[in-house]
Design a protein around this motif. Structure first.
Motif, PDB file in Angstrom:
ATOM      1  N   MET A  78       0.717  -1.140  -0.018  1.00  0.00           N
ATOM      2  CA  MET A  78       0.039   0.085   0.047  1.00  0.00           C
ATOM      3  C   MET A  78       0.834   1.193   0.016  1.00  0.00           C
ATOM      4  N   THR A  79       0.504   2.006  -0.922  1.00  0.00           N
ATOM      5  CA  THR A  79       1.501   3.581  -0.923  1.00  0.00           C
ATOM      6  C   THR A  79       0.705   4.549   0.124  1.00  0.00           C
ATOM      7  N   ILE A  80       1.497   5.340   0.223  1.00  0.00           N
ATOM      8  CA  ILE A  80       1.439   6.326   1.328  1.00  0.00           C
ATOM      9  C   ILE A  80       0.036   7.216   0.785  1.00  0.00           C
ATOM     10  N   CYS A  81      -0.196   7.589  -0.370  1.00  0.00           N
ATOM     11  CA  CYS A  81      -1.445   8.071  -1.016  1.00  0.00           C
ATOM     12  C   CYS A  81      -2.499   7.213  -0.487  1.00  0.00           C
ATOM     13  N   CYS A  82      -2.437   5.865  -0.870  1.00  0.00           N
ATOM     14  CA  CYS A  82      -3.785   5.056  -0.718  1.00  0.00           C
ATOM     15  C   CYS A  82      -3.833   4.935   0.692  1.00  0.00           C
ATOM     16  N   GLY A  83      -2.918   4.909   1.686  1.00  0.00           N
ATOM     17  CA  GLY A  83      -2.982   4.811   3.176  1.00  0.00           C
ATOM     18  C   GLY A  83      -3.804   5.845   3.523  1.00  0.00           C
ATOM     19  N   LEU A  84      -3.466   7.164   3.143  1.00  0.00           N
ATOM     20  CA  LEU A  84      -3.884   8.681   3.515  1.00  0.00           C
ATOM     21  C   LEU A  84      -5.403   8.435   3.006  1.00  0.00           C
ATOM     22  N   ASN A  85      -5.651   7.986   1.767  1.00  0.00           N
ATOM     23  CA  ASN A  85      -7.065   8.041   1.430  1.00  0.00           C
ATOM     24  C   ASN A  85      -7.954   7.196   2.308  1.00  0.00           C
ATOM     25  N   PHE A  86      -7.520   6.007   2.631  1.00  0.00           N
ATOM     26  CA  PHE A  86      -8.234   5.251   3.584  1.00  0.00           C
ATOM     27  C   PHE A  86      -8.489   5.734   4.997  1.00  0.00           C
ATOM     28  N   THR A  87      -7.457   6.466   5.372  1.00  0.00           N
ATOM     29  CA  THR A  87      -7.390   7.053   6.483  1.00  0.00           C
ATOM     30  C   THR A  87      -8.452   8.295   6.649  1.00  0.00           C
ATOM     31  N   THR A  88      -8.725   9.035   5.595  1.00  0.00           N
ATOM     32  CA  THR A  88      -9.584  10.046   5.241  1.00  0.00           C
ATOM     33  C   THR A  88     -10.913   9.647   5.307  1.00  0.00           C
ATOM     34  N   VAL A  89     -11.072   8.764   4.368  1.00  0.00           N
ATOM     35  CA  VAL A  89     -12.504   7.959   4.445  1.00  0.00           C
ATOM     36  C   VAL A  89     -12.948   7.506   5.756  1.00  0.00           C
ATOM     37  N   ALA A  90     -12.133   7.111   6.466  1.00  0.00           N
ATOM     38  CA  ALA A  90     -12.587   6.547   7.827  1.00  0.00           C
ATOM     39  C   ALA A  90     -13.022   7.656   8.717  1.00  0.00           C
ATOM     40  N   VAL A  91     -12.284   8.730   8.870  1.00  0.00           N
ATOM     41  CA  VAL A  91     -12.489   9.872   9.566  1.00  0.00           C
ATOM     42  C   VAL A  91     -13.613  10.737   9.278  1.00  0.00           C
ATOM     43  N   VAL A  92     -13.894  10.672   7.885  1.00  0.00           N
ATOM     44  CA  VAL A  92     -15.143  11.434   7.313  1.00  0.00           C
ATOM     45  C   VAL A  92     -16.424  10.828   7.714  1.00  0.00           C
ATOM     46  N   ALA A  93     -16.126   9.342   7.627  1.00  0.00           N
ATOM     47  CA  ALA A  93     -17.322   8.415   8.064  1.00  0.00           C
ATOM     48  C   ALA A  93     -17.620   8.455   9.564  1.00  0.00           C
ATOM     49  N   LYS A  94     -16.529   8.651  10.388  1.00  0.00           N
ATOM     50  CA  LYS A  94     -16.870   8.701  11.859  1.00  0.00           C
ATOM     51  C   LYS A  94     -17.343   9.961  12.184  1.00  0.00           C
ATOM     52  N   LEU A  95     -17.179  10.843  11.263  1.00  0.00           N
ATOM     53  CA  LEU A  95     -17.705  12.307  11.695  1.00  0.00           C
ATOM     54  C   LEU A  95     -19.182  12.209  11.307  1.00  0.00           C
ATOM     55  N   PHE A  96     -19.501  11.749  10.258  1.00  0.00           N
ATOM     56  CA  PHE A  96     -20.980  11.583   9.953  1.00  0.00           C
ATOM     57  C   PHE A  96     -21.749  10.541  10.854  1.00  0.00           C
ATOM     58  N   ARG A  97     -21.071   9.519  11.375  1.00  0.00           N
ATOM     59  CA  ARG A  97     -21.905   8.647  12.310  1.00  0.00           C
ATOM     60  C   ARG A  97     -21.963   9.255  13.681  1.00  0.00           C
ATOM     61  N   SER A  98     -21.081  10.034  14.066  1.00  0.00           N
ATOM     62  CA  SER A  98     -21.306  10.964  15.100  1.00  0.00           C
ATOM     63  C   SER A  98     -22.282  11.855  14.978  1.00  0.00           C
ATOM     64  N   LEU A  99     -22.850  12.066  13.746  1.00  0.00           N
ATOM     65  CA  LEU A  99     -24.092  13.265  13.612  1.00  0.00           C
ATOM     66  C   LEU A  99     -25.207  12.343  13.423  1.00  0.00           C
ATOM     67  N   ARG A 100     -24.949  10.921  13.624  1.00  0.00           N
ATOM     68  CA  ARG A 100     -26.197   9.995  13.400  1.00  0.00           C
ATOM     69  C   ARG A 100     -26.909  10.048  12.211  1.00  0.00           C
ATOM     70  N   ILE A 101     -25.591  10.033  11.417  1.00  0.00           N
ATOM     71  CA  ILE A 101     -26.323   9.687   9.935  1.00  0.00           C
ATOM     72  C   ILE A 101     -25.667   8.463   9.453  1.00  0.00           C
ATOM     73  N   ASP A 102     -26.765   7.626   8.647  1.00  0.00           N
ATOM     74  CA  ASP A 102     -26.400   6.384   8.289  1.00  0.00           C
ATOM     75  C   ASP A 102     -25.306   6.421   7.189  1.00  0.00           C
ATOM     76  N   VAL A 103     -24.151   5.479   7.298  1.00  0.00           N
ATOM     77  CA  VAL A 103     -23.039   5.715   6.488  1.00  0.00           C
ATOM     78  C   VAL A 103     -22.518   4.192   6.088  1.00  0.00           C
ATOM     79  N   VAL A 104     -22.611   4.252   4.905  1.00  0.00           N
ATOM     80  CA  VAL A 104     -21.875   2.888   4.284  1.00  0.00           C
ATOM     81  C   VAL A 104     -20.679   3.227   3.627  1.00  0.00           C
ATOM     82  N   VAL A 105     -19.586   2.414   4.197  1.00  0.00           N
ATOM     83  CA  VAL A 105     -18.206   2.771   3.567  1.00  0.00           C
ATOM     84  C   VAL A 105     -18.097   1.839   2.137  1.00  0.00           C
ATOM     85  N   GLU A 106     -17.636   2.184   1.206  1.00  0.00           N
ATOM     86  CA  GLU A 106     -17.563   1.592  -0.221  1.00  0.00           C
ATOM     87  C   GLU A 106     -18.517   0.577  -0.481  1.00  0.00           C
TER      88      GLU A 106
END
Length: 77
Positions: free
Chosen positions: A1-29
């Motif tokens: 895994m390259t650094i860019c891909c790892g950063l993308n996965f981390t960013t997706v996880a953080v954004v998903a966690k943010l929306f879940r904290s707002l009680r929005i239904d989130v499906v990743v990929e």
């Protein structure tokens, strides 16, 4: 895994966690979201699908891209 891909996965996880904290239904990929648009099997899928937790209303697709504007992410020309 390259650094860019790892950063993308981390960013997706953080954004998903943010929306879940707002009680929005989130499906990743979510897979197969665009399967009806193409005759052959589609490998297109967004990073995040947002929906109403009560099951009605609009859904929102989010696709996250991590890019380097100063060329530091490039390994060669």
């Amino acid at each position: 895994m390259t650094i860019c891909c790892g950063l993308n996965f981390t960013t997706v996880a953080v954004v998903a966690k943010l929306f879940r904290s707002l009680r929005i239904d989130v499906v990743v990929e979510p897979m197969g979201l665009f399967a009806d648009l193409h005759e052959e099997e589609s490998n297109q899928y967004p990073d995040i699908l947002l929906g109403n937790p009560r099951g009605f209303g609009r859904q929102v697709i989010i696709d996250i891209a991590v890019t380097g504007v100063d060329g530091q992410s490039r390994t060669s020309d």
